[in-house]
Design a protein around this motif. Structure first.
Motif, PDB file in Angstrom:
ATOM      1  N   ASP A   1       0.854  -1.193   0.000  1.00  0.00           N
ATOM      2  CA  ASP A   1       0.000   0.000   0.000  1.00  0.00           C
ATOM      3  C   ASP A   1       0.887   1.238   0.000  1.00  0.00           C
ATOM      4  O   ASP A   1       1.302   1.726   1.037  1.00  0.00           O
ATOM      5  CB  ASP A   1      -0.918   0.014   1.224  1.00  0.00           C
ATOM      6  N   ILE A   2       1.168   1.749  -1.189  1.00  0.00           N
ATOM      7  CA  ILE A   2       2.068   2.888  -1.316  1.00  0.00           C
ATOM      8  C   ILE A   2       1.315   4.181  -1.643  1.00  0.00           C
ATOM      9  O   ILE A   2       1.896   5.252  -1.750  1.00  0.00           O
ATOM     10  CB  ILE A   2       3.138   2.577  -2.389  1.00  0.00           C
ATOM     11  N   GLY A   3      -0.028   4.075  -1.760  1.00  0.00           N
ATOM     12  CA  GLY A   3      -0.848   5.214  -2.166  1.00  0.00           C
ATOM     13  C   GLY A   3      -0.669   6.474  -1.338  1.00  0.00           C
ATOM     14  O   GLY A   3      -0.582   7.577  -1.894  1.00  0.00           O
ATOM     15  N   PRO A   4      -0.612   6.376   0.015  1.00  0.00           N
ATOM     16  CA  PRO A   4      -0.420   7.593   0.816  1.00  0.00           C
ATOM     17  C   PRO A   4       0.917   8.288   0.570  1.00  0.00           C
ATOM     18  O   PRO A   4       1.125   9.404   1.022  1.00  0.00           O
ATOM     19  CB  PRO A   4      -0.523   7.069   2.249  1.00  0.00           C
ATOM     20  N   PHE A   5       1.823   7.616  -0.153  1.00  0.00           N
ATOM     21  CA  PHE A   5       3.093   8.218  -0.544  1.00  0.00           C
ATOM     22  C   PHE A   5       3.239   8.199  -2.070  1.00  0.00           C
ATOM     23  O   PHE A   5       4.343   8.096  -2.590  1.00  0.00           O
ATOM     24  CB  PHE A   5       4.259   7.484   0.127  1.00  0.00           C
ATOM     25  N   ALA A   6       2.113   8.320  -2.770  1.00  0.00           N
ATOM     26  CA  ALA A   6       2.110   8.374  -4.230  1.00  0.00           C
ATOM     27  C   ALA A   6       1.865   9.813  -4.679  1.00  0.00           C
ATOM     28  O   ALA A   6       1.015  10.517  -4.128  1.00  0.00           O
ATOM     29  CB  ALA A   6       1.034   7.452  -4.801  1.00  0.00           C
ATOM     30  N   ALA A   7       2.614  10.224  -5.698  1.00  0.00           N
ATOM     31  CA  ALA A   7       2.514  11.604  -6.188  1.00  0.00           C
ATOM     32  C   ALA A   7       2.636  11.599  -7.704  1.00  0.00           C
ATOM     33  O   ALA A   7       3.359  10.778  -8.283  1.00  0.00           O
ATOM     34  CB  ALA A   7       3.611  12.463  -5.570  1.00  0.00           C
TER      35      ALA A   7
END
Length: 530
Positions: free
Chosen positions: A313-319
């Motif tokens: 789950d990398i979404g909260p650190f996706a840009a």
């Protein structure tokens, strides 16, 4: 009505957007401007500023309002009109065909641009014909030839291949057909170089988008003790000018965060499938990535989808950048950290408005005004209380709270606007593109408005060669500022078309080499009046 600059005094964008919103009765989610000195000093020495304010004001729909304006600098409007009269191929009020050429409509960004151009043509009572050509460069030449044969007086382009531009320009010059491009900045060939009919290049200074996003991503990683970012680049052949600028913005932001490791440097070719392949290739090498940056939302979402399938789950650190519907929805849900917006609907509409003015002899850009950029809006979750609080904390800690170009907007506030794309033309965008046209304003008695009557986000533009780091003279008629831009952009392409280094030390060495050759990398972009 005459042509107008927004403000005589050059102020920050955020102040201008705030003023426009108050006058227009719009809802703008933003942060107060504390001053440029505060940004460079950092948060410890920053001046006291106002708190974030969310305001909605209702005004009667019969009232027509715009931001306060003053006349253009003496003589500029007249000079533009003189040039327009010299090159005009039609008369005020004429109905004519505007062509549109794009390499794809499968992605949301070019679709938004296409819809904006189509809506503008309807508002101007012009004929409109679009051609989707695919990625083969010479197809753009064939499409141009076809549109000229059909009687087009102007052609609007989305990311034509640089390899095709010499022939496109030759066709347009030979037939006196005006060309207005996006994503086509090449130091070897710029508007006006071969004649007057390629007259406008309108593209975002994408280094600003990546600078703001990556500054906040790096700041968030600093807070959580993370350091490894998977970097998915875009393309060396499709809109390579934007690729180089995005990488330049990353490099500038990186300077303040020596602990960051930028890894992978895979190519996504601006597309979801390319992003998926990048994710698969990256995870085949290592699995300890802690964040993902993609050059646009499509390919970044493709990369993150692969991570998700592997249980990461990398979404909260996706840009990423572009603020397409799917990505903006994830930001609003708290499942994606950040994206960035330049209103592509505004892109398309403005190029049509400027084409109308050129064809009908109303206005034509001066030599240093032929390369333009829209303003940038950074998209964050500013609704969910705990996420909003953290994002405001990151904005302050990074110094962006005091940055004169930083304009944030709440993702949730954008969604209704963005989703118009799914039902267009049953529902149209809240723009009146006629107000971006000097000629239509004169014909219909309208008030010129750089925002085209839409104040939800930035919706404005500036002349890139007149930016502080490009500008060498106040005279914008002779092209000296454009030549400065050409030199600067040549260095950007040389040093940043492929960002393939992993460490802060390597980044510093690359930047110092570029600066030694004369590249200016101050992280400040255009202001009102530029």
């Amino acid at each position: 009505m005459g042509e107008e600059n927004l403000l005589e005094k050059k102020i920050s964008r955020r102040a201008a957007v705030g003023t426009a919103a108050k006058v227009a009765g719009a809802a703008v989610v933003g942060l107060a401007v504390g001053g440029l000195a505060g940004y460079f000093a950092g948060s410890a020495a920053a001046p006291v500023v106002e708190k974030t304010v969310h305001t909605t004001v209702t005004v009667p729909t019969t009232v027509t309002v715009t931001a306060p304006v003053t006349p253009a600098a003496p003589g500029l409007a007249e000079l533009r009109r003189e040039l327009a009269q010299k090159y005009a191929t039609g008369r005020p009020g004429d109905k004519f065909l505007v062509g549109y050429v794009t390499w794809t409509l499968a992605q949301e960004a070019p679709k938004y641009d296409y819809q904006g151009a189509d809506q503008a043509c309807k508002q101007f009572d012009l004929d409109f014909k679009g051609i989707e050509i695919g990625a083969e460069a010479l197809k753009a030449v064939e499409a141009t030839d076809s549109l000229i044969a059909a009687g087009a007086k102007g052609v609007v382009y989305w990311a034509p291949a640089l390899a095709a531009m010499e022939e496109i320009v030759r066709l347009c010059e030979a037939n006196k057909v005006f060309a207005a491009t996006a994503w086509c900045r090449d130091p070897a060939l710029l508007p006006g170089d071969r004649g007057p009919y390629w007259f406008l290049e309108f593209s975002t200074m994408s280094d600003e988008m990546s600078f703001h996003c990556m500054t906040l991503l790096f700041e968030k990683m600093k807070k959580y003790g993370k350091s490894k970012v998977l970097h998915v680049q875009s393309s060396k052949t499709i809109a390579p000018d934007s690729t180089a600028l995005i990488n330049q913005g990353i490099a500038i932001a990186w300077r303040r965060y020596s602990f960051i490791q930028l890894l992978g440097h895979y190519w996504g070719e601006w597309a979801y499938p390319g992003g998926r392949k990048a994710g698969e290739d990256a995870l085949a090498v290592r699995t300890d990535y802690e964040a993902v940056w993609g050059h646009n939302d499509d390919q970044a979402m493709g990369t993150v989808s692969v991570f998700k399938e592997r249980g990461i789950d990398i979404g909260p650190f996706a840009a990423a950048r572009d603020a397409i519907v799917a990505c903006t929805e994830l930001v609003a849900k708290g499942e994606w950290f950040i994206t960035s917006l330049t209103e592509f609907q505004y892109f398309g509409g403005k190029r049509v408005a400027d084409t109308y003015d050129a064809v009908t002899g109303a206005s034509y850009p001066l030599r240093d005004e032929m390369v333009q950029s829209p303003w940038v809006t950074t998209v964050l979750n500013l609704t969910t209380p705990e996420i909003k609080e953290e994002n405001e904390e990151l904005i302050k800690a990074s110094g962006l709270w005091w940055h004169p170009n930083f304009i944030p907007v709440d993702a949730a506030a954008l969604l209704d606007f963005l989703k118009i794309s799914e039902v267009y033309p049953t529902k149209t965008y809240p723009y009146d593109f006629r107000t971006l046209s000097v000629g239509k304003c004169r014909e219909l008695g309208l008030t010129y408005d750089r925002h085209a009557k839409c104040y939800l986000t930035a919706n404005d533009f500036y002349y890139v060669p007149l930016m502080g780091r490009m500008k060498v003279t106040e005279d914008r008629t002779k092209g000296q500022n454009l030549e400065s831009f050409r030199k600067q952009f040549g260095l950007t392409m040389k040093y940043f078309l492929d960002l393939n280094w992993d460490t802060w030390k390597d980044n510093e060495e690359k930047i110092k080499a570029a600066e030694k050759e004369g590249l200016k990398l101050e992280p400040i972009w255009g202001k009102v009046g530029d």
